[in-house]
Design an enzyme around this catalytic site. Structure first.
Site, PDB file in Angstrom:
ATOM      1  N   MET A   1      -1.652 -51.003  81.689  1.00  0.00           N
ATOM      2  CA  MET A   1      -1.469 -51.793  80.320  1.00  0.00           C
ATOM      3  C   MET A   1      -0.423 -50.879  79.830  1.00  0.00           C
ATOM      4  SD  MET A   1      -4.736 -53.983  79.367  1.00  0.00           S
ATOM      5  CE  MET A   1      -5.627 -52.661  78.385  1.00  0.00           C
ATOM      6  N   GLY A   2       0.076 -49.835  80.418  1.00  0.00           N
ATOM      7  CA  GLY A   2       1.144 -48.971  79.675  1.00  0.00           C
ATOM      8  C   GLY A   2       0.623 -48.049  78.888  1.00  0.00           C
TER       9      GLY A   2
ATOM     10  N   HIS B   1      -0.319 -42.177  80.706  1.00  0.00           N
ATOM     11  CA  HIS B   1      -0.943 -40.864  80.719  1.00  0.00           C
ATOM     12  C   HIS B   1      -1.031 -40.188  81.915  1.00  0.00           C
ATOM     13  CE1 HIS B   1      -4.696 -42.425  81.533  1.00  0.00           C
ATOM     14  NE2 HIS B   1      -4.756 -43.154  80.540  1.00  0.00           N
TER      15      HIS B   1
ATOM     16  N   HIS C   1      -2.867 -42.260  84.810  1.00  0.00           N
ATOM     17  CA  HIS C   1      -1.949 -43.369  85.463  1.00  0.00           C
ATOM     18  C   HIS C   1      -0.889 -42.538  86.349  1.00  0.00           C
ATOM     19  CE1 HIS C   1      -2.553 -45.473  81.468  1.00  0.00           C
ATOM     20  NE2 HIS C   1      -3.185 -46.113  82.171  1.00  0.00           N
TER      21      HIS C   1
ATOM     22  N   GLY D   1      -8.326 -46.669  89.000  1.00  0.00           N
ATOM     23  CA  GLY D   1      -9.152 -45.395  88.296  1.00  0.00           C
ATOM     24  C   GLY D   1     -10.608 -45.380  88.491  1.00  0.00           C
TER      25      GLY D   1
ATOM     26  N   ASP E   1     -12.567 -46.648  85.132  1.00  0.00           N
ATOM     27  CA  ASP E   1     -12.968 -47.961  84.685  1.00  0.00           C
ATOM     28  C   ASP E   1     -13.923 -48.518  85.878  1.00  0.00           C
ATOM     29  OD1 ASP E   1     -11.331 -48.679  82.149  1.00  0.00           O
ATOM     30  OD2 ASP E   1     -10.078 -47.809  83.625  1.00  0.00           O
TER      31      ASP E   1
ATOM     32  N   GLN F   1     -14.872 -51.966  86.648  1.00  0.00           N
ATOM     33  CA  GLN F   1     -13.462 -52.727  86.830  1.00  0.00           C
ATOM     34  C   GLN F   1     -12.884 -52.495  88.552  1.00  0.00           C
ATOM     35  OE1 GLN F   1     -10.030 -53.005  84.461  1.00  0.00           O
ATOM     36  NE2 GLN F   1      -9.189 -51.139  85.886  1.00  0.00           N
TER      37      GLN F   1
ATOM     38  N   SER G   1      -7.605 -41.601  78.101  1.00  0.00           N
ATOM     39  CA  SER G   1      -7.361 -43.174  78.192  1.00  0.00           C
ATOM     40  C   SER G   1      -6.308 -43.491  76.950  1.00  0.00           C
ATOM     41  CB  SER G   1      -8.787 -43.476  77.329  1.00  0.00           C
ATOM     42  OG  SER G   1      -8.418 -44.755  76.944  1.00  0.00           O
TER      43      SER G   1
ATOM     44  N   ARG H   1      -6.382 -45.229  74.630  1.00  0.00           N
ATOM     45  CA  ARG H   1      -7.184 -45.743  73.550  1.00  0.00           C
ATOM     46  C   ARG H   1      -7.377 -44.321  72.575  1.00  0.00           C
ATOM     47  NH1 ARG H   1      -9.363 -50.347  76.353  1.00  0.00           N
ATOM     48  NH2 ARG H   1      -8.719 -52.096  75.288  1.00  0.00           N
TER      49      ARG H   1
HETATM   50  P1  AMP Z   1      -5.257 -49.070  81.915  1.00  0.00           P
HETATM   51  O1  AMP Z   1      -3.845 -49.056  81.729  1.00  0.00           O
HETATM   52  O2  AMP Z   1      -6.200 -48.511  80.991  1.00  0.00           O
HETATM   53  O3  AMP Z   1      -5.511 -50.586  81.993  1.00  0.00           O
HETATM   54  O4  AMP Z   1      -5.474 -48.293  83.307  1.00  0.00           O
HETATM   55  C1  AMP Z   1      -4.722 -48.890  84.192  1.00  0.00           C
HETATM   56  C2  AMP Z   1      -5.258 -47.938  85.573  1.00  0.00           C
HETATM   57  O5  AMP Z   1      -5.231 -46.577  85.465  1.00  0.00           O
HETATM   58  C3  AMP Z   1      -6.706 -48.374  85.901  1.00  0.00           C
HETATM   59  O6  AMP Z   1      -6.839 -48.462  87.200  1.00  0.00           O
HETATM   60  C4  AMP Z   1      -7.559 -47.343  85.279  1.00  0.00           C
HETATM   61  O7  AMP Z   1      -8.830 -47.181  85.739  1.00  0.00           O
HETATM   62  C5  AMP Z   1      -6.659 -46.186  85.585  1.00  0.00           C
HETATM   63  N1  AMP Z   1      -6.999 -45.068  84.547  1.00  0.00           N
HETATM   64  C6  AMP Z   1      -7.190 -45.040  83.293  1.00  0.00           C
HETATM   65  N2  AMP Z   1      -7.513 -43.925  82.775  1.00  0.00           N
HETATM   66  C7  AMP Z   1      -7.484 -43.083  83.821  1.00  0.00           C
HETATM   67  C8  AMP Z   1      -8.015 -41.884  84.064  1.00  0.00           C
HETATM   68  N3  AMP Z   1      -8.295 -41.063  82.862  1.00  0.00           N
HETATM   69  N4  AMP Z   1      -8.066 -41.165  85.150  1.00  0.00           N
HETATM   70  C9  AMP Z   1      -7.804 -42.126  86.267  1.00  0.00           C
HETATM   71  N5  AMP Z   1      -7.514 -43.187  86.345  1.00  0.00           N
HETATM   72  C10 AMP Z   1      -7.305 -43.736  85.112  1.00  0.00           C
END
Ligand code: AMP
Length: 288
Positions: free
Chosen positions: A33-34, A37, A40, A150, A153, A156, A188, A190
């Site tokens: 979702m952009g 960090h 990602h 990751g 989640d 998920q 995160s 967030r």
């Molecule tokens: P998101 O942008 O938050 O939807 O996350 C996109 C992908 O990055 C998902 O597969 C998350 O599980 C993964 N992700 C988010 N935060 C982390 C993290 N701290 N370490 C590893 N993977 C992550």
């Protein structure tokens, strides 16, 4: 290094995947979702190790946000995201707008059963329908050999692993360990919502989880004892618990006790001020 491609439509993605396949390339996809960090970027680097070309999607998916959630203020930084993708050698980024993913008349969704009834599925009704639907669409569009997600989640990741099997999509779904800040807080997008005090208190999540994990490794099987270790940290930090759970690592069914050699997981969701954070760790009971 070749320049980063930018795709706005499914047709543009298909043109690229067809050309890449014609070159004999194996493709990796990293859906996000952009507001990217290091968590990602770890997924992208692993994608590059496992495939010939890595594609990233950046889409803040309205279907996975509840009506009282943070969709409208979810952090965005497209320019920064593109620079980060280029820095790790990503081939292209899919940046569709909402009307491209869900055009007028759209009516198809993907629903899972038991895996989505508890944990975040209970706290966020409709969330996993939104996640499962958009990820299915992305896997069907890119048809990657490998897709990376990751463990951050964790529910998920189990949902995506299951739908890939159930729908026979044939993608190698890879889950990678959570990337953390030096003080343990899971990276995160967030985390930017946290003020200085909340940021300091948010270390309670990983502290509690690490304590539970260490105690399990030392032989503690009782789930109530392990969850108490996490709750003590949340209470000391003034966090508002959403859930604390010890579950089977695959089915996510709640456990009352760990079994030696059977993978389990401790998961937590809690509010620091108005910000809801989640985290989890593996639990492996020491064999007697
Ligand atoms: P998101 O942008 O938050 O939807 O996350 C996109 C992908 O990055 C998902 O597969 C998350 O599980 C993964 N992700 C988010 N935060 C982390 C993290 N701290 N370490 C590893 N993977 C992550």
């Amino acid at each position: 290094m070749s320049t980063l491609q930018l795709w706005r439509t499914p047709a543009e993605v298909r043109a690229w995947t067809a050309a890449a396949r014609a070159r004999g390339q194996r493709l990796a996809l990293v859906p996000t979702m952009g507001f990217l960090h290091d968590g990602h970027l770890a997924l992208m680097r692993e994608g590059a190790a496992r495939a010939d070309a890595v594609a990233v999607s950046v889409f803040v998916n309205p279907a996975q946000f509840g009506p009282r959630e943070d969709l409208s203020r979810y952090p965005r930084d497209v320019e920064g995201d593109l620079a980060k993708c280029a820095s790790v050698g990503v081939a292209g980024v899919y940046l569709p707008d909402v009307a491209t993913v869900y055009p007028p008349g759209y009516q198809t969704s993907v629903d899972l059963e038991a895996l989505t009834t508890g944990l975040d599925g209970a706290s966020r009704p409709g969330h996993f329908r939104g996640v499962a639907t958009v990820v299915t669409k992305l896997l069907a569009l890119f048809r990657p050999e490998v897709a990376l997600f990751g463990e951050k989640d964790y529910q998920q990741l189990q949902v995506i692993t299951r739908l890939n099997e159930d729908l026979e999509l044939g993608v190698d779904i890879v889950g990678l360990p959570t990337v953390r800040e030096e003080d343990g807080l899971a990276r995160s997008s967030r985390n930017v919502y946290l003020d200085v005090d909340e940021r300091r208190r948010a270390t309670a999540l990983s502290r509690g989880l690490f304590a539970a994990s260490a105690r399990a490794a030392a032989g503690e099987a009782d789930a109530a004892t392990l969850t108490r270790l996490i709750r003590v940290e949340l209470e000391a930090a003034g966090a508002r618990e959403d859930y604390v759970a010890v579950v089977d690592a695959r089915s996510l069914a709640p456990l009352t006790a760990l079994t030696p050699g059977v993978p389990a997981r401790a998961l937590v969701a809690a509010f620091f001020g108005g910000t809801r954070l989640i985290d989890n760790v593996p639990l492996l009971l020491r064999a007697p």
